[in-house]
Design a protein around this motif. Structure first.
Motif, PDB file in Angstrom:
ATOM      1  N   TRP A  59      -9.204  71.646 -35.806  1.00  0.00           N
ATOM      2  CA  TRP A  59      -8.329  71.836 -34.651  1.00  0.00           C
ATOM      3  C   TRP A  59      -7.011  72.410 -35.166  1.00  0.00           C
ATOM      4  O   TRP A  59      -6.451  71.923 -36.152  1.00  0.00           O
ATOM      5  N   ARG A  60      -6.535  73.437 -34.469  1.00  0.00           N
ATOM      6  CA  ARG A  60      -5.273  74.053 -34.870  1.00  0.00           C
ATOM      7  C   ARG A  60      -4.458  74.399 -33.630  1.00  0.00           C
ATOM      8  O   ARG A  60      -4.972  75.013 -32.694  1.00  0.00           O
ATOM      9  N   ALA A  61      -3.192  73.990 -33.626  1.00  0.00           N
ATOM     10  CA  ALA A  61      -2.287  74.303 -32.520  1.00  0.00           C
ATOM     11  C   ALA A  61      -1.311  75.376 -32.965  1.00  0.00           C
ATOM     12  O   ALA A  61      -0.852  75.387 -34.107  1.00  0.00           O
ATOM     13  N   SER A  62      -0.994  76.299 -32.054  1.00  0.00           N
ATOM     14  CA  SER A  62      -0.114  77.408 -32.394  1.00  0.00           C
ATOM     15  C   SER A  62       0.676  77.832 -31.159  1.00  0.00           C
ATOM     16  O   SER A  62       0.185  77.719 -30.034  1.00  0.00           O
ATOM     17  N   GLY A  73      -1.085  77.163 -27.470  1.00  0.00           N
ATOM     18  CA  GLY A  73      -2.544  77.172 -27.415  1.00  0.00           C
ATOM     19  C   GLY A  73      -3.134  76.249 -28.461  1.00  0.00           C
ATOM     20  O   GLY A  73      -2.501  75.928 -29.469  1.00  0.00           O
ATOM     21  N   THR A  74      -4.351  75.817 -28.192  1.00  0.00           N
ATOM     22  CA  THR A  74      -5.096  74.962 -29.112  1.00  0.00           C
ATOM     23  C   THR A  74      -6.430  75.618 -29.395  1.00  0.00           C
ATOM     24  O   THR A  74      -7.110  76.084 -28.478  1.00  0.00           O
ATOM     25  N   LEU A  75      -6.811  75.648 -30.662  1.00  0.00           N
ATOM     26  CA  LEU A  75      -8.075  76.250 -31.081  1.00  0.00           C
ATOM     27  C   LEU A  75      -8.921  75.215 -31.801  1.00  0.00           C
ATOM     28  O   LEU A  75      -8.438  74.550 -32.719  1.00  0.00           O
ATOM     29  N   ARG A  76     -10.185  75.082 -31.368  1.00  0.00           N
ATOM     30  CA  ARG A  76     -11.149  74.218 -32.061  1.00  0.00           C
ATOM     31  C   ARG A  76     -12.224  75.106 -32.662  1.00  0.00           C
ATOM     32  O   ARG A  76     -12.799  75.945 -31.973  1.00  0.00           O
ATOM     33  N   GLY A 110      -2.201  80.339 -24.496  1.00  0.00           N
ATOM     34  CA  GLY A 110      -2.534  81.167 -25.657  1.00  0.00           C
ATOM     35  C   GLY A 110      -4.000  81.166 -26.026  1.00  0.00           C
ATOM     36  O   GLY A 110      -4.367  81.705 -27.078  1.00  0.00           O
ATOM     37  N   ALA A 111      -4.857  80.608 -25.172  1.00  0.00           N
ATOM     38  CA  ALA A 111      -6.272  80.448 -25.526  1.00  0.00           C
ATOM     39  C   ALA A 111      -6.947  81.771 -25.846  1.00  0.00           C
ATOM     40  O   ALA A 111      -7.629  81.915 -26.865  1.00  0.00           O
ATOM     41  N   GLU A 112      -6.796  82.753 -24.959  1.00  0.00           N
ATOM     42  CA  GLU A 112      -7.492  84.022 -25.175  1.00  0.00           C
ATOM     43  C   GLU A 112      -6.975  84.726 -26.425  1.00  0.00           C
ATOM     44  O   GLU A 112      -7.752  85.311 -27.192  1.00  0.00           O
ATOM     45  N   GLU A 162       5.829  81.255 -37.643  1.00  0.00           N
ATOM     46  CA  GLU A 162       5.141  79.963 -37.731  1.00  0.00           C
ATOM     47  C   GLU A 162       4.726  79.641 -39.164  1.00  0.00           C
ATOM     48  O   GLU A 162       4.656  78.472 -39.542  1.00  0.00           O
ATOM     49  N   ALA A 163       4.474  80.662 -39.973  1.00  0.00           N
ATOM     50  CA  ALA A 163       4.186  80.441 -41.392  1.00  0.00           C
ATOM     51  C   ALA A 163       5.463  80.286 -42.205  1.00  0.00           C
ATOM     52  O   ALA A 163       5.481  79.599 -43.233  1.00  0.00           O
ATOM     53  N   LEU A 164       6.540  80.918 -41.736  1.00  0.00           N
ATOM     54  CA  LEU A 164       7.794  80.890 -42.482  1.00  0.00           C
ATOM     55  C   LEU A 164       8.450  79.509 -42.459  1.00  0.00           C
ATOM     56  O   LEU A 164       8.969  79.044 -43.486  1.00  0.00           O
TER      57      LEU A 164
END
Length: 314
Positions: free
Chosen positions: A58-61, A68-71, A87-89, A135-137
């Motif tokens: 699971w990752r939230a961004s 959005g949340t991605l599984r 942000g799903a799509e 988000e990575a920074l």
């Protein structure tokens, strides 16, 4: 099925299904989901990243379209992605990139036995990219010149305090979406202190948040290093994750030169020695360090571990 990114067989465009949007993707190469996504997890208690016992990730961004949340689940040569929130799509569109569809290992040739062995043992290790530079920074800045545990503590505190609940994620996971740049700018000084982060790194993050839109448009190392407080190490850490750069070497890392030197030459080296050993792998130096990191090869530890500092007591 139609051709997906990098000539990879892909499923149909994301379709609506019970529990969010759903996409199936059949990569034309081996993908180790856990190993590929591992660098995006900031400690075992990362509020934006969870791994279930069966390997489900699971990752939230905070995407360009919103939270959005991605599984992600994989099996039988197929990767299934489900996503929730505005942000799903966007997250499902980027699923192949996240798992390394744009990674090009052509030209990678092992020059050391340990590299050859690890490449055979870990064929599914890909260099993926999130396409989310800021988000990575943020966590990379937090990890500057401190033990990882210190940085992860600050990351966790600030996400739980200022991130929103991840849409669609089970409540038990307590998943949080990293805040957008505008929120980082408004975090009060006392909250940075409570997180354990000192003022220098807080200022670096706030300064980056003010120009976050430009960073997303140009994630080149030269652009990143124009930011006050961002040097070669931080820029490399960001490019590895956001841009999927297989050659970005984390020069200045406390552990990496020792790992590379011990694995490739049987001795500890400094940054210059590490770069010399990695020179035959130009274009794939980060890929090699990832493979070596999974080898278990480490120089013997001498002396006690460094203590985890707590700036909240200062």
């Amino acid at each position: 099925m139609p051709d997906g990114p990098a000539g990879v067989a892909s499923g149909p465009l994301p379709g609506r299904a019970a529990g969010g949007l759903r996409r199936e993707w059949a990569p034309a190469f081996a993908v180790d989901v856990g190993a590929t996504l591992g660098p995006h997890q900031r400690g075992h208690h990362d509020p934006a990243f969870r791994v279930e016992r069966d390997g489900t990730v699971w990752r939230a961004s905070y995407t360009p379209e919103g939270p959005g949340t991605l599984r992600i689940r994989s099996g039988g040569g197929v990767v299934e992605g489900r996503a929730w929130g505005p942000g799903a799509e966007w997250l499902l569109d980027g699923l192949p990139d996240l798992l390394g569809a744009s990674d090009d290992p052509d030209g990678f040739e092992p020059h050391h036995e340990i590299v050859r062995r690890q490449a055979l043992l870990r064929p599914g290790l890909r260099i993926g990219r999130t396409n989310r530079v800021f988000e990575a920074l943020v966590p990379a800045v937090m990890e500057q010149k401190v033990l990882a545990e210190e940085a992860w503590r600050a990351w966790g505190y600030l996400l739980r305090r200022f991130g929103e609940p991840a849409p669609g994620a089970p409540a038990a996971l307590r998943l949080r979406v990293p805040p957008p740049p505008a929120v980082w700018i408004r975090i009060p000084s006392w909250e940075w202190h409570r997180s354990g982060l000192e003022a220098v790194r807080a200022r670096t993050i706030i300064g980056a948040a003010r120009v976050a839109a430009r960073l997303e448009d140009d994630p080149a190392e030269a652009r990143l290093r124009t930011l006050p407080g961002v040097g070669v190490w931080t820029a490399a850490e960001v490019r590895q994750r956001a841009a999927g750069d297989p050659d970005a070497v984390s020069v200045g890392d406390y552990h990496l030169p020792g790992l590379v030197g011990w694995a490739l030459a049987g001795r500890k080296v400094d940054d210059d020695g590490m770069l010399e050993l990695l020179a035959p792998y130009a274009g794939h130096r980060h890929r090699v360090t990832r493979l070596l990191g999974s080898s278990g090869a480490r120089p013997p530890r001498r002396g006690p571990r460094l203590p985890v500092r707590d700036y909240r007591r200062f």
